[in-house]
Design an enzyme around this catalytic site. Structure first.
Site, short mmCIF file in Angstrom:
data_model
loop_
_atom_site.label_atom_id
_atom_site.label_comp_id
_atom_site.label_asym_id
_atom_site.label_seq_id
_atom_site.Cartn_x
_atom_site.Cartn_y
_atom_site.Cartn_z
N LEU A 1 -70.85 -22.91 18.37
CA LEU A 1 -70.78 -24.67 18.06
C LEU A 1 -71.36 -24.61 16.74
CD1 LEU A 1 -72.64 -25.89 21.19
CD2 LEU A 1 -70.29 -26.02 20.83
N ASP A 2 -70.87 -25.56 16.02
CA ASP A 2 -71.19 -25.92 14.58
C ASP A 2 -72.52 -25.84 14.55
OD1 ASP A 2 -68.65 -25.78 13.83
OD2 ASP A 2 -68.14 -27.74 13.68
N LYS A 3 -73.37 -25.77 13.29
CA LYS A 3 -74.83 -26.11 13.11
C LYS A 3 -75.39 -27.38 13.59
CE LYS A 3 -78.18 -26.81 9.26
NZ LYS A 3 -78.44 -26.67 7.90
N ARG B 1 -63.64 -31.72 14.98
CA ARG B 1 -63.62 -32.52 13.74
C ARG B 1 -62.40 -32.74 12.89
NH1 ARG B 1 -68.62 -29.35 11.30
NH2 ARG B 1 -68.69 -31.11 9.63
#
Length: 325
Positions: free
Chosen positions: A138-140, A237
């Protein structure tokens, strides 16, 4: 230290005429095809006592295959005492609920203090599993559910299930703009042509499919549910930006703040101050890599997204949804 392995098996008669790389992939199913091919090319595979390094070599059936290799551990990364929100664990897997501001894997700019460093502290034996058992990322600043494997066989099977699209991942998000209905985005994603740290829709990219549905309309925003069919970097995104409905707070992909007309100063500041992409991995469903049992996990929506949703809902109730689609 690296873990030494030596495995022996026999090519089945039914594999007559197969390429060697295909044959060993069917024999040593605890390892991925790419890893087995690397070992083959490195001279780690013997056929009837002879080292073979050509993947296209044909097998006849009955050959004795010996695999001698090393499983590199993750000792080059430091174990760090960082708390993890454990949703579920057993001898084979861990499911965690990742908070914001938490990078999954060390990399440029983030050499430590990651999920991987935390895993090495809480589960020292996981050092023997590549990437400390991490199956997907998962992204930060994306919150929510991740599954991690404790063993090499569990990781291999989960990665294979992910590749075969047998792991269901659903997300909750707040998008900018009024979306009329749900749908599907099927656009390839590759590295951005000029911004090398970002991704973008590109005809030269890898196939990517995102399904989405509208959960709630607000005046200038939409709460949505999304399901990934593929797992490209920044996929949701990028695809939402492609639809011209970037995620609230996602300045990297065009999510400039949009303030509803007549909004209170409090709401305007709330929207401007939302400092991450409004994206949460809310549900994860998959078959257990060892038992085969179907597992499903849910993570509550984080408070910042709950507060934003309630603020947008109150604004919509106050002003109404004008200019219907």
């Amino acid at each position: 230290m690296a873990q030494q392995i030596e495995l022996t098996d026999t090519v089945k008669d039914s594999q007559l005429g197969q390429r060697l790389d295909q044959a060993i992939a069917e024999i040593f199913t605890d390892f991925s095809r790419s890893r087995l091919k690397e070992w083959l090319l490195a001279g780690k595979v013997q056929v009837n006592g002879e080292v073979i390094v050509k993947p296209r070599t044909k097998v006849m059936g009955g050959e004795i295959i010996v695999l001698q290799a090393e499983l590199e551990d993750e000792q080059r990364w430091e174990a760090q005492d960082i708390p993890l929100d454990i949703v579920y664990e057993d001898d084979d897997i861990i499911v965690i609920n990742k908070p914001r501001d938490f990078v999954v894997h060390p990399g440029a700019g983030t050499p430590d203090r990651t999920v991987l460093n935390a895993l090495l502290h809480h589960y020292p034996d996981i050092a023997e599993v590549p990437r400390a058992g991490i199956v997907h990322r998962l992204d930060k600043d994306t919150t929510g559910l991740m599954v991690v494997a404790k063993t090499v066989p569990a990781q291999t099977r989960l990665v294979r299930a992910l590749q075969k699209r047998k792991i269901t991942r659903e997300y909750e998000a707040i998008a900018i703009g009024r979306m009329t209905a749900g749908g599907k985005v099927e656009q390839p994603i590759g590295r951005h042509s000029t911004k090398r740290t970002l991704m973008g829709v590109s005809p030269m990219g890898k196939p990517a499919v995102t399904h989405y549905r509208v959960a709630e309309h607000f005046r200038e925003h939409t709460r949505i549910r999304l399901r990934l069919e593929t797992g490209r970097t920044h996929q949701i995104r990028v695809h939402m930006s492609y639809l011209q409905h970037p995620l609230l707070g996602d300045t990297a992909y065009g999510g400039r703040a949009r303030i509803p007309s007549g909004a209170t100063n409090e709401l305007a500041e709330h929207i401007r101050g939302f400092d991450r992409q409004a994206l949460h991995a809310v549900m994860l469903r998959f078959e257990h890599p060892v038992t085969g049992e179907e597992l499903e996990f849910h993570a509550p929506i984080p408070q910042d997204m709950v507060d934003m949703t309630e603020a947008l809902r109150l604004d919509t109730q106050t002003h109404g949804l004008k200019d219907e689609f």
